[in-house]
Design an enzyme around this catalytic site. Structure first.
Site, PDB file in Angstrom:
ATOM      1  N   CYS A 134      -2.991   3.650   3.014  1.00  0.00           N
ATOM      2  CA  CYS A 134      -3.563   2.416   2.646  1.00  0.00           C
ATOM      3  C   CYS A 134      -4.421   2.472   1.624  1.00  0.00           C
ATOM      4  O   CYS A 134      -4.397   2.678   0.472  1.00  0.00           O
ATOM      5  CB  CYS A 134      -4.363   1.537   4.072  1.00  0.00           C
ATOM      6  SG  CYS A 134      -4.742   0.225   3.846  1.00  0.00           S
ATOM      7  N   CYS A 135      -5.848   2.397   1.797  1.00  0.00           N
ATOM      8  CA  CYS A 135      -6.834   2.176   0.713  1.00  0.00           C
ATOM      9  C   CYS A 135      -7.723   3.428   0.567  1.00  0.00           C
ATOM     10  O   CYS A 135      -8.016   4.177  -0.391  1.00  0.00           O
ATOM     11  CB  CYS A 135      -7.914   0.988   0.959  1.00  0.00           C
ATOM     12  SG  CYS A 135      -6.752  -0.373   0.940  1.00  0.00           S
ATOM     13  N   GLY A 186     -28.565  -4.794 -20.972  1.00  0.00           N
ATOM     14  CA  GLY A 186     -29.721  -5.133 -20.038  1.00  0.00           C
ATOM     15  C   GLY A 186     -29.608  -6.249 -19.379  1.00  0.00           C
ATOM     16  O   GLY A 186     -30.824  -6.798 -18.973  1.00  0.00           O
ATOM     17  N   TRP A 189       0.618  -1.290  -0.042  1.00  0.00           N
ATOM     18  CA  TRP A 189      -0.051  -0.068   0.021  1.00  0.00           C
ATOM     19  C   TRP A 189       1.045   1.234  -0.288  1.00  0.00           C
ATOM     20  O   TRP A 189       0.611   2.244   0.975  1.00  0.00           O
ATOM     21  CB  TRP A 189      -1.007  -0.142   1.128  1.00  0.00           C
ATOM     22  CG  TRP A 189      -2.191  -1.027   0.924  1.00  0.00           C
ATOM     23  CD1 TRP A 189      -3.087  -0.946  -0.073  1.00  0.00           C
ATOM     24  CD2 TRP A 189      -2.215  -2.228   1.433  1.00  0.00           C
ATOM     25  NE1 TRP A 189      -3.854  -1.931  -0.029  1.00  0.00           N
ATOM     26  CE2 TRP A 189      -3.572  -2.980   1.044  1.00  0.00           C
ATOM     27  CE3 TRP A 189      -1.787  -2.988   2.689  1.00  0.00           C
ATOM     28  CZ2 TRP A 189      -3.799  -4.268   1.458  1.00  0.00           C
ATOM     29  CZ3 TRP A 189      -2.087  -4.215   3.165  1.00  0.00           C
ATOM     30  CH2 TRP A 189      -3.255  -4.607   2.628  1.00  0.00           C
TER      31      TRP A 189
END
Lengths: 257, 748
Positions: B412-413, B723, B328
């Protein structure tokens, strides 16, 4: 909000119901941009490649009012406007329920949403001028270039009404995207494609042609419904075939995707 | 890079401001950055030199993947100065510095936890070093030991049963971002001077616990800065002074970051927000004729090569939780300035361009702070990069900026912080789905029968009553919040004592704002379960001991992820309720409590340890990741699903709310130009709707083929055709081949 009764009974417009199969949000496949899509139930055609046999019968839909579908669409209004897109009524065949479809399009259109109608055009005569006035784009599925192939593809349909509808759209200035499902052995003959390309090239309001490669993703739905999938053994078109067919449209100066 | 630049004014041409007097990189960037509003056409490809360096490493990667680790130095506990200089290709490298003396050679960091080090070594076929073992058992305590000495039994039980899990109690906590730019802008000497003044200011204060700790920490920080200078000197650089060129600026800030990674095996070792800062230097170099575009890109490429080979020694169990050896190294790109100008520069583009020049890679974790107001050329380039690489993630700048200002970065995220001003105590996550089962079972674990939470009357009856369940859940969540924060207080108290981030904290303001960053897992499972109880009929199946072990659901119930308020309101309620309970807890160092809805890839392991749930999910089945709707239950498309997630209030989850979306190229339109425009549009719409984070996967053919071979890795891969949506891994092999051919016929 108080309990005051109305002074005089107001003639309420009749509540319009339609048979709605489902609704969805999609990106880039049901018209331009991100769209809220309503799929209506019921279709007069029985296309051999149909990937949604579960929408063939009106009875497989749920009764919904126009209000309900307009309210649902307004939830997505901001998103589809910011993302660049609109609303689409698809099916099934929306023109099997022309009053419901027309009212839906009109109400959406009045909200300022970009509206699209996804249809085979087989029932194009049922679309009145008001409906078309509320339609910004028609996604017109031209399934074949010759009456015989059209019959072979759809089982129940005729080509002429679609062509008549296409000319009417062009004459009244309604933009359209022509769609053509490419099925090896069924709709891939060069002269078949050439006829469709000629038609498309002759319509002034055609903005693009979408050549859609056949797929078998609906096969399990046939199994669930206890039906045989007519094209179970047909393979999707290979890249060369797809390129050739797209080329046939492009040669006529059409924008092809 | 020789000595003659010593005579050059390192700040020549920079616009003045308070940053000259006080350490304030944010002010420097605001005054000196120049927005770039054009498109990507100016970018250049990789040079032969860049490819030669990169190829040397690429040749080593297969061996690393095969063995798990390429090499380890098992005998030298890592410090900033523990290892001799290392090089990838000394003749060619433009930016130098490795964590050890050789590329991909991992270091040990036993101060976080000796057990983790030794387990990892054995797992990779290496014998732990006896001397290291002796030092870290006899003479030096580790963070790991200290935490377990102080954990109360309630925490141990919750940890054992996995209702609280992923805690950073055996290794470095991470998620602290040093402001590495400070070293480049000011040079180390100035920073040491600043720290000395801060420490001296404490001399007048009485020597209470807090003041003693602050003084000791500042002393440690000063020592670490000295070691940083020493480490750079071993590579032949004097970073005591400010950087004078772009190359130096990148080198200085990389040295600072590198030193942090030599000292800490943090769960996430994020970089911050460096592109706009670096751009000021590269722009000046180009103006001075020192550099051209190719040269600028080369420097960025070389820097990113280094960031791609940051490595930590971790156990296979850790990798099971977070697959793919993640570090990270998050870099935050773009965003808008508080003054309304975009913080997009040419260097922002150059960072993204590395994904082409070096090929796609998960690290550094390039994170775009998205706003509908960003320049169109940048938006399109981001969307294009996503289409081509699936390697970037997006976070909502319109939520982050008001909360954390315009010099925020993601750790990190999804964890936003002001760079150099905020830090966080990382706290993994609590399992909300399992907690719901505890509520039904009076605090007993549904898998083991053990009494984990304090005994309460189990929810009775054959059919679950919503109000009764809710009341019991409320009590369970009270217990969970208390036990969870208890665990975190112990962890961070001990981490500060035994594995303090000396260098990273030296690159923060003093005093620093601290967050206690909690998290939740299993949100969608808990929400759908509650919805099933409320709107359907859920019968309880009990074992001989009366333990509820399974549930039979009758009737339809709304599920989270379809923009259906009935289910989504439960999700909002749960997030807000648990966040409020957490905030009521007393935190270590009075840290501000925040919460995330994020699991990364640990959703799989959380699922493994959670029994059958009332939503119909079977025991052991993975949870959906982060705030995602449960796999396959969002049946109205990406937008409806995203709008459900966007309802979760950021104010209750200031540590971030994660959504992972997977689309096929066909699901974005027919042509490349259309797909780019449509993806940018979706990001605009999602941001506008208040969505916080979006991980965009645009799948390529290779990914789908991989999914066919390893379906277990792709539980939620949805294939959309006009769809129509299907769960890819549930298709027959023949249908999958069909999708593979279909999906890619339509694309370029």
């Amino acid at each position: 909000m108080t309990g005051r009764p109305p002074v005089a009974p107001v003639a309420a417009p009749p509540v319009l119901h339609g048979a709605v199969h489902s609704w969805d949000t999609s990106v880039g496949v049901d018209g331009p941009g991100t769209r809220f899509v309503v799929f209506l139930a019921g279709c007069p055609l029985r296309c051999r490649y149909c990937h949604s046999p579960d929408t063939w019968y009106g009875r497989s839909g749920r009764r919904r009012t126009v209000d309900e579908m307009v309210t649902l669409a307004t939830r997505y209004r901001r998103f589809v406007e910011v993302a660049g897109g609109g609303v689409t009524v698809s099916g099934g065949e929306p023109l099997l329920q022309p009053a419901f479809t027309g009212e839906l399009l009109r109400r959406w259109h009045d909200l300022g949403l970009h509206t699209a109608l996804d249809t085979s055009g087989f029932l194009g005569d049922r679309a009145d001028e008001a409906l078309l006035d509320a339609t910004d784009l028609v996604l017109l599925d031209v399934k074949a270039g010759s009456p015989a192939t059209y019959r072979r593809v759809t089982g129940t349909g005729r080509l002429a009404p679609t062509l008549r509808f296409a000319r009417r759209l062009a004459d009244r200035g309604t933009p359209m995207w022509i769609r053509y499902v490419l099925v090896p052995g069924l709709t891939d003959a060069p002269d078949e494609v050439a006829r469709v390309a000629d038609v498309a090239a002759g319509l002034a309001t055609v903005e693009r042609v979408e050549v859609l490669p056949f797929h078998r993703l609906g096969a399990h739905k046939y199994a669930q419904l206890g039906l045989a999938f007519p094209l179970a053994d047909t393979a999707p078109p290979d890249p060369e075939l797809l390129a050739r067919v797209r080329g046939q449209f492009a040669e006529r100066g059409l924008t092809v995707t | 890079m020789s000595g003659n630049q010593r005579t050059v004014d390192p700040w020549r041409g920079f616009r003045d401001g308070p940053w000259r007097e006080t350490v304030d990189v944010a002010d420097f960037v605001r005054r000196n950055h120049e927005p770039y509003t054009g498109d990507a056409t100016f970018l250049t490809g990789p040079t032969a030199r860049t490819l030669a360096v990169w190829d040397r490493l690429r040749a080593m990667f297969p061996e690393e993947r095969r063995r798990g680790v390429y090499d380890v130095d098992a005998a030298t506990p890592s410090t900033i100065t523990s290892h001799a200089p290392g090089y990838v290709d000394r003749e060619r490298e433009l930016i130098v510095g490795l964590q050890t003396d050789a590329p991909l050679r991992r270091a040990i960091m036993p101060a976080g936890g000796l057990r983790m080090v030794e387990t990892a070594l054995r797992a990779y076929g290496r014998e732990p070093d006896p001397r290291v073992h002796e030092i870290f058992t006899r003479y030096r305590r580790t963070h790991n030991d200290a935490v377990f000495d102080a954990y109360p039994e309630s925490v141990l039980a919750a940890r054992r049963s996995h209702v609280i899990t992923g805690l950073p109690d055996a290794y470095g906590r991470g998620r602290i971002i040093g402001d590495y730019r400070r070293v480049a802008l000011y040079g180390v000497d100035r920073l040491v001077e600043e720290r000395r003044a801060l420490k001296a200011a404490l001399d007048d204060r009485r020597s209470t616990d807090d003041v003693i700790r602050d003084r000791e920490e500042l002393a440690e920080q000063i020592r670490a800065l000295g070691e940083l200078t020493e480490m750079a000197a071993s590579y032949g650089f004097d970073i005591s002074r400010p950087a004078a060129t772009g190359q130096q600026a990148i080198q200085w800030l990389y040295f600072a970051y590198l030193a942090a990674t030599k000292e800490q095996n943090g769960a996430a070792m994020s970089l911050g927000r460096t592109a706009g800062f670096v751009d000021v230097y590269l722009r000046r170099d180009i103006a001075e004729g020192r550099l051209d575009e190719t040269g600028a890109q080369e420097l960025v490429d070389d820097f990113v090569i280094k960031l791609r080979i940051i490595r930590f020694l971790r156990t296979p169990e850790y990798d099971q939780l977070f697959s793919g050896d993640p570090t990270w190294v998050t870099e935050s790109l773009g965003g808008m300035g508080a003054d309304g100008r975009p913080l997009v520069t040419r260097t922002t583009f150059r960072y993204l361009q590395t994904l082409y020049n070096l090929g796609p890679a998960p690290e550094p974790n390039l994170t775009v702070l998205w706003s509908p107001r960003l320049p169109d050329g940048f938006k399109r380039f981001c969307a294009q990069v996503s289409l081509d690489t699936s390697a970037i993630q997006y976070e909502n700048d319109e939520l982050i900026r008001p909360a954390y200002d315009d010099d925020a970065a993601i750790a990190c995220c999804v964890s936003a912080m002001r760079v150099g001003r905020d830090m966080q105590f990382f706290g993994a996550r609590a399992n909300l789905a399992k907690a719901l089962l505890y509520a039904v079972n009076g605090g007993r674990d549904e898998l083991t029968g053990a009494q984990v939470a304090p005994p309460t009357p189990p929810v009775g009856g054959e059919t679950l009553d919503y109000d009764e369940v809710l009341a019991a859940y409320d009590r369970t969540l009270d217990w969970l919040a208390q036990t969870y924060v208890d665990a975190l207080n112990v962890i961070h108290h001990q981490h500060d004592r035994y594995a303090y981030e000396r260098l990273e904290m030296a690159l923060h303001d003093h005093p620093v704002r601290r967050f206690m960053a909690t998290g939740v897992a299993g949100l969608s499972v808990a929400v759908d379960s509650l919805s099933a109880i409320r709107y359907g009929r859920v019968k309880v199946l009990r074992d001989d001991s009366g333990l509820a072990v399974d549930y039979a659901v009758e009737g339809e119930f709304p599920t989270y992820g379809n923009d259906d308020d009935r289910a989504d309101e439960i999700a909002v309620w749960l997030v807000e309720t648990f966040a409020a309970k957490l905030r009521r807890q007393r935190t270590y160092r009075d840290a501000e409590l925040t919460m995330s809805v994020l699991t990364i890839t640990s959703n799989v392991v959380y699922g493994t340890h959670t029994g059958n749930t009332p939503d119909g999910r079977r025991a052991g089945e993975p949870f959906a990741p982060g705030a995602n709707p449960m796999n396959g239950r969002d049946t109205h498309g990406l937008v409806a699903s995203a709008l459900s997630v966007a309802k979760l209030p950021y104010d209750a989850a200031r540590d971030g709310i994660s959504l992972t979306g997977t689309v096929t190229p066909d699901g974005l339109g027919h042509t490349r130009a259309e797909r780019i425009a449509n993806l940018a549009g979706v990001l605009d719409g999602y941001t506008d709707a208040g969505g916080f984070h979006l991980n965009v996967n645009v799948l390529d053919r290779a990914t789908l083929l991989d999914a066919m071979a390893h379906p277990e890795r792709y539980p939620q891969l949805t294939v959309r055709v006009s769809g129509y949506a299907v769960n890819f891994v549930r298709l027959t092999p023949e249908q999958q081949r069909d999708v593979v051919s279909r999906t890619f016929h339509g694309s370029l």
